[in-house]
Design an enzyme around this catalytic site. Structure first.
Site, PDB file in Angstrom:
ATOM      1  N   ARG A   1       0.834  -0.900   0.396  1.00 19.94           N
ATOM      2  CA  ARG A   1       0.145   0.119   0.088  1.00 19.94           C
ATOM      3  C   ARG A   1       0.971   1.371   0.257  1.00 19.94           C
ATOM      4  NH1 ARG A   1      -5.112  -2.570   2.659  1.00 19.94           N
ATOM      5  NH2 ARG A   1      -6.537  -0.790   2.815  1.00 19.94           N
TER       6      ARG A   1
ATOM      7  N   ARG B   1     -21.678  -2.286   3.349  1.00 22.59           N
ATOM      8  CA  ARG B   1     -20.797  -3.550   3.386  1.00 22.59           C
ATOM      9  C   ARG B   1     -21.102  -4.329   4.722  1.00 22.59           C
ATOM     10  NH1 ARG B   1     -14.590  -4.228   2.646  1.00 22.59           N
ATOM     11  NH2 ARG B   1     -14.924  -2.404   3.957  1.00 22.59           N
TER      12      ARG B   1
ATOM     13  N   ARG C   1     -18.353  -3.258   9.561  1.00 20.15           N
ATOM     14  CA  ARG C   1     -16.818  -2.812  10.255  1.00 20.15           C
ATOM     15  C   ARG C   1     -16.816  -1.565  10.849  1.00 20.15           C
ATOM     16  NH1 ARG C   1     -12.310  -4.690   5.568  1.00 20.15           N
ATOM     17  NH2 ARG C   1     -11.824  -1.854   5.594  1.00 20.15           N
TER      18      ARG C   1
ATOM     19  N   ARG D   1      -9.839   7.056   4.884  1.00 18.92           N
ATOM     20  CA  ARG D   1      -8.713   6.021   3.917  1.00 18.92           C
ATOM     21  C   ARG D   1      -9.561   6.564   2.663  1.00 18.92           C
ATOM     22  NH1 ARG D   1     -13.345   1.471   5.506  1.00 18.92           N
ATOM     23  NH2 ARG D   1     -12.136   0.568   4.020  1.00 18.92           N
TER      24      ARG D   1
HETATM   25  P1  AP5 Z   1     -14.991  -5.678  -0.511  1.00 20.64           P
HETATM   26  O1  AP5 Z   1     -14.789  -6.942  -1.674  1.00 20.64           O
HETATM   27  O2  AP5 Z   1     -15.030  -5.883   1.108  1.00 20.64           O
HETATM   28  O3  AP5 Z   1     -14.119  -4.658  -1.379  1.00 20.64           O
HETATM   29  P2  AP5 Z   1     -12.355  -4.046  -0.581  1.00 20.64           P
HETATM   30  O4  AP5 Z   1     -11.460  -3.047  -2.057  1.00 20.64           O
HETATM   31  O5  AP5 Z   1     -11.586  -5.501  -0.702  1.00 20.64           O
HETATM   32  O6  AP5 Z   1     -12.949  -3.381   0.429  1.00 20.64           O
HETATM   33  P3  AP5 Z   1     -12.039  -2.753   1.960  1.00 20.64           P
HETATM   34  O7  AP5 Z   1     -12.287  -2.029   2.324  1.00 20.64           O
HETATM   35  O8  AP5 Z   1     -11.726  -4.174   2.332  1.00 20.64           O
HETATM   36  O9  AP5 Z   1     -10.440  -2.321   1.354  1.00 20.64           O
HETATM   37  P4  AP5 Z   1      -9.624  -1.368   2.167  1.00 20.64           P
HETATM   38  O10 AP5 Z   1      -8.533  -1.580   1.569  1.00 20.64           O
HETATM   39  O11 AP5 Z   1      -9.522  -0.333   2.461  1.00 20.64           O
HETATM   40  O12 AP5 Z   1      -9.926  -2.074   3.856  1.00 20.64           O
HETATM   41  P5  AP5 Z   1      -8.394  -3.661   3.774  1.00 20.64           P
HETATM   42  O13 AP5 Z   1      -8.992  -4.638   4.678  1.00 20.64           O
HETATM   43  O14 AP5 Z   1      -7.424  -4.001   3.733  1.00 20.64           O
HETATM   44  O15 AP5 Z   1     -15.971  -4.482  -0.834  1.00 20.64           O
HETATM   45  C1  AP5 Z   1     -16.893  -3.655  -0.309  1.00 20.64           C
HETATM   46  C2  AP5 Z   1     -17.971  -3.469  -0.361  1.00 20.64           C
HETATM   47  O16 AP5 Z   1     -19.015  -3.598  -1.404  1.00 20.64           O
HETATM   48  C3  AP5 Z   1     -19.168  -5.274   0.566  1.00 20.64           C
HETATM   49  O17 AP5 Z   1     -20.619  -4.526   0.275  1.00 20.64           O
HETATM   50  C4  AP5 Z   1     -18.797  -5.726  -1.338  1.00 20.64           C
HETATM   51  O18 AP5 Z   1     -19.798  -6.519  -1.220  1.00 20.64           O
HETATM   52  C5  AP5 Z   1     -19.627  -5.034  -1.994  1.00 20.64           C
HETATM   53  N1  AP5 Z   1     -19.052  -5.296  -3.899  1.00 20.64           N
HETATM   54  C6  AP5 Z   1     -17.757  -5.678  -3.870  1.00 20.64           C
HETATM   55  N2  AP5 Z   1     -18.067  -5.715  -5.578  1.00 20.64           N
HETATM   56  C7  AP5 Z   1     -18.883  -5.276  -5.537  1.00 20.64           C
HETATM   57  C8  AP5 Z   1     -19.659  -4.775  -7.122  1.00 20.64           C
HETATM   58  N3  AP5 Z   1     -18.946  -4.952  -8.494  1.00 20.64           N
HETATM   59  N4  AP5 Z   1     -21.500  -4.503  -7.488  1.00 20.64           N
HETATM   60  C9  AP5 Z   1     -21.004  -4.231  -6.116  1.00 20.64           C
HETATM   61  N5  AP5 Z   1     -21.396  -4.133  -5.069  1.00 20.64           N
HETATM   62  C10 AP5 Z   1     -19.969  -4.852  -4.691  1.00 20.64           C
HETATM   63  O19 AP5 Z   1      -7.414  -2.682   5.522  1.00 20.64           O
HETATM   64  C11 AP5 Z   1      -8.373  -1.873   6.458  1.00 20.64           C
HETATM   65  C12 AP5 Z   1      -7.325  -1.834   7.456  1.00 20.64           C
HETATM   66  O20 AP5 Z   1      -5.731  -2.794   7.983  1.00 20.64           O
HETATM   67  C13 AP5 Z   1      -6.627  -0.233   6.772  1.00 20.64           C
HETATM   68  O21 AP5 Z   1      -7.116   0.779   6.517  1.00 20.64           O
HETATM   69  C14 AP5 Z   1      -5.346  -0.190   7.269  1.00 20.64           C
HETATM   70  O22 AP5 Z   1      -5.734   0.633   8.980  1.00 20.64           O
HETATM   71  C15 AP5 Z   1      -4.929  -1.424   7.494  1.00 20.64           C
HETATM   72  N6  AP5 Z   1      -3.878  -1.735   6.690  1.00 20.64           N
HETATM   73  C16 AP5 Z   1      -4.081  -2.572   5.986  1.00 20.64           C
HETATM   74  N7  AP5 Z   1      -3.513  -3.637   5.540  1.00 20.64           N
HETATM   75  C17 AP5 Z   1      -2.637  -2.842   5.283  1.00 20.64           C
HETATM   76  C18 AP5 Z   1      -0.953  -2.829   4.714  1.00 20.64           C
HETATM   77  N8  AP5 Z   1      -0.468  -3.475   3.128  1.00 20.64           N
HETATM   78  N9  AP5 Z   1      -0.027  -1.822   5.451  1.00 20.64           N
HETATM   79  C19 AP5 Z   1      -0.924  -1.282   6.757  1.00 20.64           C
HETATM   80  N10 AP5 Z   1      -1.941  -1.135   7.018  1.00 20.64           N
HETATM   81  C20 AP5 Z   1      -2.606  -2.385   6.673  1.00 20.64           C
END
Ligand code: AP5
Length: 214
Positions: A88, A127, A160, A171
């Protein structure tokens, strides 16, 4: 196949990664899921990560890189992996290159999914995720058969903590400032595909598969 999925929060990385993992029989590694599990367990990593995650900020690179090195070098990832939500930042991408080099491995493809901000906010606000198996639902576009209950395992569906409107905007800003520079980074390495994340879940899946198989 060693694949990276990048894109703004809510674009559908987790949803698509789970489908690709099932189709190609390679494990999904989601740093978000691993960190949320660590927070729920109250582990040392979880305690350090919680304050950043609650505010929608990135967890420090050093912590995440340590976690990734431990994970990608496990035996079950010998045949490949789908990295969802990592890297990221540029230092994370450089750290990943070092880890892969040390183990004589390389990335095959980096897929970036793009989506309009208004659609992102809408998807995240509705979500719900299963507290037990992590399955992802959407109250508008992909609802469970029974309200609040996971179709796959019967677990409870929750919203969440970081899906509150003010955290969502933070974000998105962090994505623009810290993660978007990876597009040039991977484009320069010739492994980048930039795809449209709009349309139904199946349409986006088809787009990614066509790209991977072409
Ligand atoms: P979903 O598939 O959940 O989307 P996503 O892109 O995975 O969204 P996230 O919020 O999980 O991404 P993120 O990057 O912010 O969070 P992460 O968990 O990595 O889909 C979203 C919604 O849309 C769902 O309801 C789904 O059903 C719907 N949907 C999907 N596709 C669709 C479509 N085509 N049409 C209609 N509806 C649809 O990270 C969380 C936190 O962890 C970060 O903020 C950070 O604090 C930490 N973190 C994680 N990784 C790192 C890293 N590498 N470095 C530093 N901190 C990190």
């Amino acid at each position: 196949m060693r694949l990276v999925l990048i894109g703004p929060p809510g674009v559908g990385k987790g949803t698509q990664a789970k489908m690709l993992a099932e189709k190609y029989e390679i494990p999904q590694i989601s740093t978000g899921d691993i960190l949320r599990e660590a927070v729920a367990e109250g582990s040392c990593l979880g305690e350090k990560a919680k304050k950043y995650m609650d505010n929608g900020e990135l967890v420090p690179d050093a912590l995440v890189l340590e976690l990734i090195e431990e994970t990608v070098t496990q035996d079950q990832h010998d045949d490949g992996f789908i990295l969802d939500g990592f890297p990221r930042t540029i230092p994370q991408a450089e750290g990943l290159d070092c880890i892969l080099d040390r183990h004589d491995l390389a990335l095959d493809e980096v897929v970036v999914l793009d989506l309009d901000e208004s659609v992102i906010v809408d998807r995240l606000s509705s979500r719900r995720s299963c507290i037990d198996c992590g399955a992802i639902y959407n109250l508008k576009t992909n609802p469970p058969s029974e309200k609040g209950v996971c179709d796959k395992c019967g677990g409870e569906l929750i919203q969440r903590d970081d899906d509150k409107p003010e955290t969502i905007h933070n974000r998105i800003e962090i994505y623009k400032n810290q993660t978007e520079p990876l597009i040039d980074y991977y484009s320069g390495k010739g492994v980048l595909s930039r795809l449209d994340g709009s349309g139904s879940i199946n349409e986006v899946q088809e787009r990614i598969r066509e790209d991977l198989e072409s």
